[in-house]
Design an enzyme around this catalytic site. Structure first.
Site, PDB file in Angstrom:
ATOM      1  N   THR A   6       0.822  -1.211   0.000  1.00 33.75           N
ATOM      2  CA  THR A   6       0.000   0.000   0.000  1.00 33.75           C
ATOM      3  C   THR A   6       0.859   1.266   0.000  1.00 33.75           C
ATOM      4  OG1 THR A   6      -1.830  -1.065   1.098  1.00 33.75           O
ATOM      5  CG2 THR A   6      -1.589   1.269   1.537  1.00 33.75           C
ATOM      6  N   ARG A  23     -13.951  -7.982  -0.088  1.00 32.47           N
ATOM      7  CA  ARG A  23     -13.216  -7.595   1.140  1.00 32.47           C
ATOM      8  C   ARG A  23     -12.658  -6.177   1.019  1.00 32.47           C
ATOM      9  NH1 ARG A  23      -7.792  -5.734   2.313  1.00 32.47           N
ATOM     10  NH2 ARG A  23      -7.197  -6.496   4.348  1.00 32.47           N
ATOM     11  N   THR A  49      -0.030   0.996   6.784  1.00 32.36           N
ATOM     12  CA  THR A  49       0.099  -0.121   5.856  1.00 32.36           C
ATOM     13  C   THR A  49       0.318  -1.389   6.656  1.00 32.36           C
ATOM     14  OG1 THR A  49       1.361  -1.151   4.091  1.00 32.36           O
ATOM     15  CG2 THR A  49       2.571   0.375   5.505  1.00 32.36           C
TER      16      THR A  49
HETATM   17  N1  ASP Z   1      -3.582  -2.366   4.591  1.00 35.81           N
HETATM   18  C1  ASP Z   1      -3.861  -2.888   3.288  1.00 35.81           C
HETATM   19  C2  ASP Z   1      -5.103  -3.734   3.346  1.00 35.81           C
HETATM   20  O1  ASP Z   1      -5.264  -4.484   4.284  1.00 35.81           O
HETATM   21  C3  ASP Z   1      -2.755  -3.693   2.739  1.00 35.81           C
HETATM   22  C4  ASP Z   1      -1.421  -3.014   2.715  1.00 35.81           C
HETATM   23  O2  ASP Z   1      -1.121  -2.210   3.568  1.00 35.81           O
HETATM   24  O3  ASP Z   1      -0.653  -3.304   1.799  1.00 35.81           O
HETATM   25  O4  ASP Z   1      -5.866  -3.701   2.421  1.00 35.81           O
END
Ligand code: ASP
Length: 342
Positions: free
Chosen positions: A210, A238, A261
């Site tokens: 992310t 989701r 993230t």
């Molecule tokens: N936090 C993000 C999610 O759960 C994933 C990520 O941080 O890469 O969708």
């Protein structure tokens, strides 16, 4: 007498000088501006990285910092700065946002993004969008041009069209390595179902790519934003923490700006971004201490992996993570730093 006259003149000059410096001081406090960004946390280890890949990640982070900083330097708003920084990362396939987003279990890219303005606590978010080239622009549009905070799927895309957001067809978002990752995660899942456990090797690849940004502008306003493709092999529509205000993103001029993230389910349950702000607001913790408390204690106790970036109204920056690495960087007072590993 002559001496006394000289002293009076000297005193007058000094007090004049002092008066002159006060507004300058206040001004220089206001002129403080900075940006901090992340490109995801996870099992990011030097030994698994090639020099080319490392350079590519650093290059992406560098371009994003420059884009955001340029806005701030010209006196632009923190909202504009975080959007410009995130657009660069969304366009870069190395990061899990926009082009290069991960695939859901049924082989689709479903993207989420959010933004918050610390000046007035306005916020906007989109989730599960599939054809908006830069989902962060749609989140901004929800914040600025609608009466709502969050829009999902087709409705969000329809609204983004009315705002003039740029669209791309689903093929634009395809990335071969993300597709291969999906097959690998599916195989791992199957082996868990078959044998009941995962090997250390399977877990080695766990990455959350992310992207996020927090900026402080010359007017002393904070903004935070986050954009993601979510998690590989996600199912049934989701949605993670990234588009959820308070979980993945939060900004308040009274406290700080935060972008997270990591494994979204844990970040939602721990209300991570708002928790950092609350520890500052109600307990008087510094931004470093508040972020440390949430990422290194609260999340670790729950086994929630990930990290965050945060900045307070004075431009103090912190970037804690409980994973082996996190793509991150900041630019402040003309100084730039880009980091990947612990
Ligand atoms: N936090 C993000 C999610 O759960 C994933 C990520 O941080 O890469 O969708």
């Amino acid at each position: 007498m002559k001496k006394l006259f000289f002293l009076v003149i000297l005193f007058a000059a000094c007090s004049q000088d002092k008066k002159g410096t006060e507004p300058e001081k206040a001004n220089s406090m206001k002129e403080q501006f900075a940006i901090v960004i992340h490109g995801g946390a996870g099992t990011i280890l030097k030994e698994n990285m090639t020099p080319e890949l490392e350079k590519a990640y650093q290059g992406g982070l560098d371009r994003a910092l420059e884009a955001g900083y340029a806005v701030l330097e010209k006196g632009g708003s923190s909202v504009e700065a975080v959007v410009e920084a995130i657009k660069v990362l969304e366009d870069d396939p190395h990061f899990n946002a926009g082009k290069g987003s991960v695939f859901s279990a049924d082989g689709k890219n479903e993207m989420d993004a959010s933004i918050m303005d610390g000046k007035n606590l306005m916020a906007g978010a989109v989730a599960g969008v599939r054809t908006i080239k830069n989902p962060i622009t749609a989140a901004r549009c929800v914040m600025e041009k609608s009466q709502h905070v969050m829009m999902v799927g087709k409705g969000a895309e329809e609204f983004a069209r009315t705002c003039g957001c740029e669209f791309a067809d689903t093929a634009y978002f395809f990335d071969q390595k993300r597709w291969d990752q999906l097959q690998k995660v599916k195989d791992t899942e199957q082996s868990v179902l078959d044998h009941g456990s995962t090997s250390a090797n399977d877990l080695k690849d766990k990455k959350f790519g992310t992207v996020g940004a927090v900026a402080l502008d010359k007017n002393g306003n904070l903004a935070a934003a986050t954009s993601t493709g979510g998690m590989t092999n996600k199912k049934y529509g989701r949605v993670g923490d990234s588009p959820i205000i308070g979980a993945g993103t939060y900004a308040n001029n009274k406290t700080c700006g935060v972008s997270c993230t990591g494994h979204g389910e844990f970040f939602i349950r721990s209300v991570v971004a708002y928790d950092v702000s609350s520890l500052m607001e109600y307990k008087g913790l510094s931004v470093e201490k508040a972020a440390e408390e949430v990422v290194m204690k609260k999340l670790v106790e729950l086994k929630g992996e990930g990290g965050l970036i945060a900045m307070d109204v004075k431009g103090n920056i912190t970037m804690p993570f409980n994973t082996p690495g996190m793509y991150r960087g900041y630019m402040k007072n003309g100084k730039k730093e880009i980091l990947i590993y612990k």
